[in-house]
Design a protein around this motif. Structure first.
Motif, mmCIF file in Angstrom:
data_model
loop_
_atom_site.group_PDB
_atom_site.id
_atom_site.type_symbol
_atom_site.label_atom_id
_atom_site.label_comp_id
_atom_site.label_asym_id
_atom_site.label_seq_id
_atom_site.Cartn_x
_atom_site.Cartn_y
_atom_site.Cartn_z
ATOM 1 N N ASP A 294 -75.630 -61.087 64.358
ATOM 2 C CA ASP A 294 -75.920 -60.572 65.696
ATOM 3 C C ASP A 294 -75.278 -59.211 65.941
ATOM 4 O OD1 ASP A 294 -77.450 -62.759 66.355
ATOM 5 O OD2 ASP A 294 -75.877 -63.772 67.506
ATOM 6 N N HIS A 295 -73.992 -59.082 65.583
ATOM 7 C CA HIS A 295 -73.215 -57.922 66.025
ATOM 8 C C HIS A 295 -72.996 -56.853 64.963
ATOM 9 C CE1 HIS A 295 -72.426 -59.917 69.823
ATOM 10 N NE2 HIS A 295 -72.042 -60.996 69.172
ATOM 11 N N ASN B 41 -77.283 -56.621 63.552
ATOM 12 C CA ASN B 41 -78.214 -56.427 64.675
ATOM 13 C C ASN B 41 -79.588 -57.005 64.328
ATOM 14 O OD1 ASN B 41 -76.352 -55.101 66.363
ATOM 15 N ND2 ASN B 41 -76.725 -53.156 65.335
ATOM 16 N N GLU C 284 -82.550 -56.618 66.658
ATOM 17 C CA GLU C 284 -83.257 -55.335 66.573
ATOM 18 C C GLU C 284 -84.306 -55.370 65.460
ATOM 19 O OE1 GLU C 284 -81.594 -51.583 64.569
ATOM 20 O OE2 GLU C 284 -81.132 -51.283 66.700
#
Length: 573
Positions: free
Chosen positions: A15-16, A19, A22
């Motif tokens: 997730d971080h 991404n 995206e």
């Protein structure tokens, strides 16, 4: 001990750092919705813990066995591999056109980490198959792709990479295996290859070997090498495995670790009846093979994450159970669990921090693979720069964490029954194969730095500087920039002499940058066990590991003079 997939941290990094949300906005990866990602990670964890992890110890103690009929895997491995195929776990990142799911490479990386964390030896089989898929996807003919990729994509057949020969280790240009043209457009292959991981086994009904060989009249060195598709069994008219292809398993190596991964000596064409097909252009073998090699290097870096995660889980479990000595300074003289002692806490937190840093680095590189596949030219450049870092630093950390794991166990760590020693033994090959870590460092300061006169490195340093908050991290980024400039102007010996310290500095800087991003991504009000550990591990990394790397600058710019101040004979003094 039981194995638990680190799903929470995997999802957090996807997730971080990657991404993934995206990426999922692109039509190619639209299927990678949050619920699909969660289901894949959870399902892979349950499968690996239930099917592969219980075989890990047997694989180490029994190991793969050579026979005249070929390699025999330990009991249970064939069935567990078939469960992997039937579960579709090999299809996650494979092309949809050939039966794969076409999900992001970064997600497939997380699945492969889980499989390798459960059973590192076993996971080498799909690891190499992924590389074979890459090579055929980019360089194979339409017919080769039609006949072979659907079976490789599901894992029904496995793939191998055949470079090394007795006289040619890292010097690929010294290979002597020969390919002679036949009247039907195919080639007769003859030669010997060594150190071929999963070069033979009894888990599938075919194995697809990708073999580097030299054609008649080819120039010396790497320019004279071509790549050939050489199956264990030639395909019949219906595309099924048929005639044996004259590939003999001469022996398997007796190794320090990875005992369930048969490392084979293969002899091709002893009877003059080994047939191969050219992949790509004649003389284009290195280009085609490096498609597979670069994929393999990222996945070997991932092996560092795998073994670090498993070693950390084992060390934490042991430290939480082992009672020894009273806590220093405590009014009570009752013995406590060793997890309550400061030095054991230091070791465990270092293991956690280094494992999470390695995961962030390798997953970040995997995310660049996906972006490059979507046509992002800058992501492709960054991937090229990150690949030697992911391979070398990832495996260095795997070795460090596995070694600390033995230390946490104390004397029992040196005893095979606890299993801690297995992780250390398994990890030790990873800085060696698929290009030693010294070769990765040389690649970084040679081809990767000079390919655009440092522009790609400067872009990475610029991104890190923009985000960095810790003073030690800022100082390390500045030091990497300074050493990078030195490397671009230094002579070749001086550059190579400092290449490894520089690779480590830059790797720690990237990891520090990514760990700071993770630290900021944790909700300060979140008080779950995961959030508490994430805040502690990222802070530990910035406070204690980043400053260590600053000390490497002196070695990185010291030059080669001291290395050649003595004659070779003096080393025996």
């Amino acid at each position: 001990m039981t194995f638990t997939a680190p799903v929470a941290d995997q999802r957090f990094v996807l997730d971080h750092i990657v991404n993934l949300n995206e990426l999922a906005k692109n039509d190619r990866f639209a299927a990678a919705s949050a619920d699909v990602v969660e289901a894949v990670l959870e399902g892979a964890g349950q499968f690996a813990a239930g099917e592969w992890a219980p075989l890990d110890r047997r694989g180490d103690t029994v190991g793969a066995r050579w026979s005249e009929d070929g390699v025999v895997m330990p009991e249970g491995y064939r069935e567990a591999y078939q469960a992997y195929v039937e579960g579709g776990w090999g299809t996650i990142g494979s092309p949809e056109a050939f039966g794969g799911q076409g999900l992001p490479y970064a997600l497939a990386t997380a699945v492969l980490e889980t499989l390798g964390g459960a059973n590192m030896s076993f996971a080498l089989a799909p690891t190499l198959t992924v590389g074979a898929i890459e090579a055929l996807t980019h360089h194979g003919t339409g017919e080769q792709q039609r006949l072979y990729l659907p079976h490789l994509a599901t894992g029904e057949w496995t793939g191998t990479m055949n470079l090394t020969e007795p006289q040619a280790g890292s010097d690929v240009g010294a290979l002597k295996t020969k390919a002679e043209p036949l009247d039907n457009g195919k080639w007769s292959i003859r030669g010997t290859k060594i150190f071929i991981s999963f070069g033979d086994h009894d888990m599938t009904n075919n194995i697809v070997h990708l073999v580097l060989a030299r054609t008649p009249g080819a120039p010396a060195g790497t320019k004279g090498l071509s790549l050939f598709l050489v199956p264990k069994y030639r395909l019949d008219a219906e595309g099924n495995p048929g005639t044996f292809n004259d590939i003999k398993v001469v022996s398997i190596e007796h190794k320090m670790g990875l005992h369930a991964s048969p490392t084979c000596v293969l002899s091709f064409g002893d009877n003059g009846d080994c047939i191969g097909e050219l992949i790509g252009a004649e003389g284009g073998g290195i280009t085609a093979m490096f498609t597979m090699m670069n994929n393999a290097r990222l996945n070997v870096g991932l092996e560092g994450v795998q073994v670090a995660e498993r070693a950390t889980q084992r060390a934490v479990a042991y430290a939480a159970e082992r009672v020894q000595s009273a806590r220093a300074g405590s009014a009570s003289r009752d013995p406590v669990r060793i997890i309550d002692h400061p030095d054991v806490r230091r070791m465990l937190l270092r293991m956690k921090a280094q494992t999470q840093a390695a995961r962030a680095l390798v997953y970040y590189a995997a995310g660049q693979v996906d972006r490059a596949n979507l046509g992002d030219a800058e992501a492709k450049k960054r991937l090229d720069l990150l690949t030697p870092l992911a391979k070398a630093h990832g495996t260095d950390l795997g070795n460090e964490v596995a070694s600390i794991g033995v230390q946490v166990h104390g004397g029992m760590g040196y005893v095979e029954e606890t299993g801690a020693a297995q992780h250390f033994r398994d990890a030790r090959i990873t800085p060696i194969y698929e290009g030693t870590n010294g070769i990765q460092a040389a690649d970084l300061v040679g081809r990767k730095l000079s390919m655009d006169n440092g522009t790609t490195l400067n872009a990475l340093i610029g991104d890190m500087r923009k985000d960095a908050q810790g003073e030690a991290l800022k100082d390390l980024i500045d030091a990497c920039n300074s050493v990078g400039e030195y490397m671009l102007s230094a002579g070749i010996d001086d550059r190579l002499a400092g290449s490894y310290p520089f690779l480590t500095m830059l790797s720690v800087a990237v990891c520090g940058w990514l760990m700071e991003r993770e630290h900021r991504a944790v909700d300060a009000a979140e008080m779950s066990d995961f959030a508490k550990m994430k805040r502690a591990s990222t802070r530990f990394y910035g406070d204690q590991i980043v400053p260590e790397a600053l000390g490497l600058k002196a070695a990185a710019v010291a030059g080669a003079e001291i290395l050649y101040a003595i004659d070779p004979e003096n080393f025996a003094a």
